[in-house]
Design a protein around this motif. Structure first.
Motif, short mmCIF file in Angstrom:
data_model
loop_
_atom_site.label_atom_id
_atom_site.label_comp_id
_atom_site.label_asym_id
_atom_site.label_seq_id
_atom_site.Cartn_x
_atom_site.Cartn_y
_atom_site.Cartn_z
N HIS A 60 0.82 -1.21 0.00
CA HIS A 60 0.00 0.00 0.00
C HIS A 60 0.85 1.27 0.00
O HIS A 60 0.32 2.37 -0.14
N ASP A 61 2.17 1.13 0.18
CA ASP A 61 3.04 2.29 0.27
C ASP A 61 2.95 3.18 -0.96
O ASP A 61 2.85 2.69 -2.09
N THR A 71 2.50 4.07 -6.82
CA THR A 71 2.24 2.95 -5.93
C THR A 71 2.20 1.69 -6.79
O THR A 71 2.01 1.77 -8.00
N MET A 72 2.36 0.54 -6.17
CA MET A 72 2.26 -0.70 -6.94
C MET A 72 0.91 -1.37 -6.76
O MET A 72 0.61 -2.35 -7.40
N PHE A 73 0.06 -0.81 -5.89
CA PHE A 73 -1.20 -1.44 -5.54
C PHE A 73 -2.35 -0.54 -5.99
O PHE A 73 -2.52 0.56 -5.47
N LEU A 74 -3.10 -0.98 -6.97
CA LEU A 74 -4.15 -0.14 -7.56
C LEU A 74 -5.11 0.47 -6.55
O LEU A 74 -5.47 1.64 -6.67
N PRO A 75 -5.57 -0.27 -5.52
CA PRO A 75 -6.47 0.35 -4.54
C PRO A 75 -5.84 1.50 -3.76
O PRO A 75 -6.54 2.22 -3.06
N SER A 76 -4.55 1.71 -3.87
CA SER A 76 -3.89 2.83 -3.18
C SER A 76 -3.88 4.10 -4.02
O SER A 76 -3.25 5.09 -3.64
N SER A 77 -4.59 4.11 -5.12
CA SER A 77 -4.57 5.28 -6.01
C SER A 77 -5.09 6.53 -5.30
O SER A 77 -4.62 7.64 -5.57
N ALA A 78 -6.05 6.39 -4.38
CA ALA A 78 -6.54 7.56 -3.64
C ALA A 78 -5.42 8.14 -2.77
O ALA A 78 -5.33 9.37 -2.62
N LEU A 79 -4.56 7.28 -2.23
CA LEU A 79 -3.42 7.75 -1.44
C LEU A 79 -2.42 8.50 -2.32
O LEU A 79 -1.83 9.50 -1.90
N VAL A 80 -2.26 8.04 -3.56
CA VAL A 80 -1.38 8.73 -4.51
C VAL A 80 -1.95 10.11 -4.81
O VAL A 80 -1.22 11.11 -4.80
#
Length: 91
Positions: A60-61, A71-80
């Motif tokens: 999730h980083d 990010t490498m995790f698609l669900p973390s796009s909001a964090l990006v």
């Protein structure tokens, strides 16, 4: 993207994403044929420092290196997106 000096924007920058091995394994990536190139391979060719499941503490980083946020995790796009807004607001 190339900069005015002719270098790629990712040169010497940390960039997170799926490793080539994941692209080759997954049906959603059509076993590495979804795009006309493998993303990790192309980033390496352009001088990026690759961050993926082999060297990230948490999938999730969000990796931020100057103007590049990834990010490498698609669900973390909001964090990006949140990190990018923070960078925009600080400039």
């Amino acid at each position: 993207m190339k900069l005015k000096d002719g270098h790629y924007m990712v040169k010497g920058k940390k960039v997170a994403g799926f490793p080539d091995s994941t692209e080759k394994e997954k049906s959603w990536a059509k076993q590495g044929t979804l795009l006309p190139f493998l993303v990790e391979e192309r980033l390496r060719e352009n001088g990026a420092i690759i961050i993926n499941k082999g060297n990230v503490a948490d999938k999730h980083d969000v990796i931020s290196d100057q103007r590049i946020v990834s990010t490498m995790f698609l669900p973390s796009s909001a964090l990006v997106a949140k990190e990018m807004l923070g960078l925009i607001e600080s400039n």
